[in-house]
Scaffold this active site. Structure first.
Site: not given
Length: 623
Positions: A142, A179, A316
């Protein structure tokens, strides 16, 4: 770096041709993705995500959903380092918007177009997907550091883009990471996205690069953090289907496939028909699969034709739109070496330059497996019992057989589409108007074999070939004389090669090429220098040959975003030299030019022979 940015970025914008556009406020915005696909049940509304503590939006498993509402983490004192004028134009923004405080806040993640007091507007989101990494199933992945802000539609072209920040903070998909993104990788992605676009290679794009000066990021060492504001018509990838197949979510696979056809592509009727043998049972999902296969075949053909190596072609990282996506340890070839990989963790060369066509097909087979039930169902795909209950035991063999047949047919179509596009591009790069069956072996394959054996620079060979006139290579002696132009500055390279043997091999190939160029560009008996016929093989440059040279220069870049150039840019930006970004953007936006107005010594140095220590560099994924 503080204080350099505004003038540097503004100057870069002023130097580009002005274009019409709208303000950021007036830019049409939408959220088609979040309006049509299922949301993470833990935060089902924007308000529920907004009211949650930011640390509650961190890593966890997310099921029965394609995205999670999550806002970017706030950035203290962001510094806007660069803006792409071409990206502004393509999105539909007026150039003046790039110097506004609102724009700086937006691309840093400090502004969103959602109002908590009224619960209206568009709330940011992160996408859920999985992936096969280096051939092994990696589970849920993701958008671990990417957050989409909204979709925008260009008021002139009508093209809709999803605007996204990379390095904007933790999401439920961050796994063990923070992140964040470091400055060096952000510079690389910002520049290569726009460079690939200038080469007309399908790619995601980059709008802005922002430094986060108060946020140091730990990788192998502490590094400056940064955010890339990037955009694409869609960020859906093969991994989006992978995770649904792994979880057995057949209803959501159908939902997502329908969304892709109806809301990302231009409707079912716009899709490429399936190449399978005539079969009345072929349905619309087969056409969708075929369309995705062909898009990816054309893109990987362009990578091979221009020497681009992605470095990490996991599922991905493979776009459903055939876009170059998620730039990690990428590189352009220096010497032509088919076994080259820029990824120093790719010990088995899975993602080496020569392996890219086959590994993209491997990824597409995984997509075929995800869509297999829909593809194999044939005319029964809309049967209510099939939709609600799945495949009956009696129908299973027929469904599997049809799905396998269609995937195999798509594989043949993939090869044919790849070869056709590769030959088309290489034909243009070689300055030919037509294609002959013999060109692939006699010219293209022989040229690549020669480059590999002599360790010649892939890009310089084509650019220097563009500059050659037929008058310079009309005899074998002349061809021998010009052959050293293709050597590196240090002379002959490659095991066992001498000046004589290397020159002879290049001259032999030039003879084959000259013959084909004459077939396409010179009429029988046409004078070469005003006195001699074309087959006289000497004289000055003819108008037709000048036209051929210009055509070649228009497709063979002078500037290449090489690894050593990017390393220099990163090092200089880290020292506060932001003008070097403007130089790189100007050259990268017009890579086929002979020279660039207002560009300093880099305009000559960056297009010269790469330094020996800077060739074929490798890097890591630790971005």
């Amino acid at each position: 770096m503080n204080g350099h940015l505004s003038s540097s970025a503004a100057n870069g914008l002023k130097q580009n041709k002005a274009h019409e556009g709208v303000s950021l406020e007036d830019l049409p915005k939408s959220n088609v993705f979040t309006s049509n696909l299922p949301v993470d049940e833990k935060f089902p509304t924007p308000l529920s995500s907004y009211d949650a503590p930011r640390n509650a939006l961190g890593p966890r498993m997310v099921k029965n959903a394609t995205y999670t509402y999550v806002r970017p983490e706030e950035v203290e004192e962001p510094e806007l380092l660069a803006v792409s004028p071409r990206a502004l134009h393509d999105i539909g923004l007026h150039p003046s918007e790039a110097t506004s405080a609102e724009f700086t806040a937006l691309v840093a993640g400090n502004k969103i177009f959602w109002d908590p007091s009224t619960n209206t507007g568009i709330y940011p989101w992160a996408q859920c997907y999985g992936g096969w990494q280096f051939g092994s199933w990696a589970g849920q992945l993701g958008d671990g550091r990417a957050i989409s802000l909204f979709e925008s539609t260009n008021h002139t072209s009508g093209v809709r883009y999803e605007i996204q920040l990379k390095g904007a903070g933790r999401t439920p998909y961050s796994r063990f990471a923070d992140g964040k993104a470091v400055l060096r990788s952000s510079i690389r992605e910002f520049l290569v996205s726009e460079y690939l676009n200038a080469l007309k290679i399908p790619t995601t794009r980059a709008l802005a690069l922002t430094l986060t000066p108060k946020a140091q990021v730990r990788r192998e060492r502490m590094e400056p953090g940064a955010i890339v504001c990037r955009f694409a018509q869609s960020w859906l990838r093969i991994g989006t289907f992978d995770i649904l197949r792994a979880r057995g979510d057949r209803a959501l696979i159908r939902h997502l496939a329908t969304y892709l056809a109806e809301h990302v592509f231009s409707g079912w009727e716009s899709l490429t028909p399936s190449p399978a043998p005539s079969d009345p049972e072929i349905n619309r999902f087969s056409h969708l699969y075929s369309h995705i296969v062909r898009l990816n075949a054309r893109t990987v053909a362009a990578w091979q034709a221009y020497g681009f190596t992605n470095g990490v072609l996991n599922t991905d990282n493979t776009s459903l739109l055939g876009l170059s996506l998620d730039f990690g340890p990428f590189a352009f070839l220096d010497n032509f070496d088919p076994a080259y990989t820029p990824n120093h963790d790719d010990h088995l060369l899975r993602y080496a330059y020569r392996a890219q066509p086959s590994v993209i097909w491997w990824n597409l087979v995984r997509l075929g497996e995800s869509l297999g039930e829909l593809i194999g169902a044939g005319s029964k795909v809309d049967d209510p019992t099939f939709i609600s209950s799945g495949v009956s035991e009696s129908f299973t063999p027929e469904l599997i057989s049809r799905a396998e047949t269609l995937i195999e047919a798509a594989g043949e179509d993939y090869k044919a589409t790849f070869l056709a596009e590769y030959k088309r591009l290489m034909t243009l790069r070689l300055g030919l108007k037509t294609q002959k069956e013999s060109d692939f072996e006699d010219l293209m394959s022989e040229l690549l074999d020669t480059m590999e054996a002599l360790e010649l620079d892939f890009h310089h060979f084509f650019r220097r070939l563009s500059a050659l006139s037929l008058a310079e290579i009309g005899t074998h002696e002349k061809r021998l004389a010009v052959a050293p132009r293709f050597f590196h500055e240090e002379g002959v390279t490659g095991v066992g090669n001498t000046v004589e043997s290397a020159s002879e091999r290049i001259a032999k190939w030039l003879g084959l090429w000259e013959k084909r160029v004459r077939e396409d560009w010179v009429s029988d008996g046409e004078p070469v220098n005003g006195n001699e016929p074309a087959n006289g093989s000497s004289g000055t440059v003819t108008p037709a040959d000048t036209e051929r040279q210009r055509a070649m220069e228009a497709v063979n870049p002078n500037f290449v975003a090489r690894g050593w150039v990017l390393d220099e840019i990163i090092e200089r930006v880290s020292r506060g030299d932001l003008e070097v970004l403007q130089t790189a953007m100007k050259m990268g936006d017009a890579p086929f030019e002979k020279r660039w107005e207002g560009v300093g010594e880099e305009g000559e140095r960056w297009v010269r022979d790469p330094p020996r220590g800077g060739r074929m560099k490798m890097c890591s994924c630790s971005s």
